[in-house]
Design an enzyme around this catalytic site. Sequence first.
Site, PDB file in Angstrom:
ATOM      1  N   LYS A 258       0.859  -1.182   0.000  1.00 33.67           N
ATOM      2  CA  LYS A 258       0.000   0.000   0.000  1.00 33.67           C
ATOM      3  C   LYS A 258       0.900   1.238   0.000  1.00 33.67           C
ATOM      4  O   LYS A 258       1.977   1.229   0.586  1.00 33.67           O
ATOM      5  CB  LYS A 258      -0.886   0.029   1.250  1.00 33.67           C
ATOM      6  CG  LYS A 258      -1.912  -1.090   1.325  1.00 33.67           C
ATOM      7  CD  LYS A 258      -2.725  -0.980   2.617  1.00 33.67           C
ATOM      8  CE  LYS A 258      -3.755  -2.099   2.723  1.00 33.67           C
ATOM      9  NZ  LYS A 258      -4.545  -2.008   3.982  1.00 33.67           N
TER      10      LYS A 258
ATOM     11  N   ASP B 208       8.868  -3.537 -13.689  1.00 36.38           N
ATOM     12  CA  ASP B 208       7.488  -3.091 -13.933  1.00 36.38           C
ATOM     13  C   ASP B 208       7.507  -1.762 -14.692  1.00 36.38           C
ATOM     14  O   ASP B 208       6.920  -0.772 -14.261  1.00 36.38           O
ATOM     15  CB  ASP B 208       6.739  -2.941 -12.607  1.00 36.38           C
ATOM     16  CG  ASP B 208       5.228  -2.799 -12.795  1.00 36.38           C
ATOM     17  OD1 ASP B 208       4.729  -3.137 -13.889  1.00 36.38           O
ATOM     18  OD2 ASP B 208       4.554  -2.359 -11.854  1.00 36.38           O
TER      19      ASP B 208
END
Length: 252
Positions: free
Chosen positions: A48, A163
Amino acid sequence: MDANECSNSENSATTTIPKSASPSTTISTKVVKLDEIGILISQGAEAKTYETDLYGLKCIVKERFSKAYRHPILDQKISSKRILQEVRSLNKCKKKGIQVPSLYLVDIGNNRIYMEFIKGETVKHYLYKNQESTQHQNQIESIMKELGNQIGIIHEMNVIHGDLTTSNMLLRESTNELVFIDFGLSYTSNSVEDKAVDLYVLERAFISTHPNSEQLFQTILSNYELTSSNSKIVIQKLNQVRLRGRKKTCFG
């Protein structure tokens, strides 16, 4: 700041206080729950991300959460290893002049990285707004060239981002500088295959989110060749990776 210097034991955290911060302001990284003091801005499969305050300075906190299916000791070891790898990748890039968020604090015990808050928009959002605009074409081309140059330098250090998408690249509002973010899947490798796959992930991101962007990606590759010493071999391998990807799409 070496990864070992910024890691901490389970009961403490090592802090680097930003120069503009107030020394009289403190927070307890040991007991504070981020959802009580910060604003949740995103959540992925592994972590998160919160916007909060550290010593009077706005910052981003990335908190890896535990996986219930893993043994707690194993889970902590895996999380610690990934956090330290992310920190190493960020430090390598920063030392080489690549624009990445500055690190403020690494709290291994709570699986948190506190880093610079960067005001700006993602390259993804910028392209959504301006890709079809003729007046922004020169700026878009400049961004793509810089992307290629910077990725080439990152790969030259044997850092694999893991990524590479336009969502993980920001344009700093104050300077319009290109900033790479989210190295949570990064690792170190000199493998041509790994570098080619890194580029393939970016290419697929362009294809899926930015229609008619073939020339944009070609500009990235052309400038990647300028800063990567083994770019020709990497791009040859990229063609092989593309072929494997097409076969997988066709035949499952």
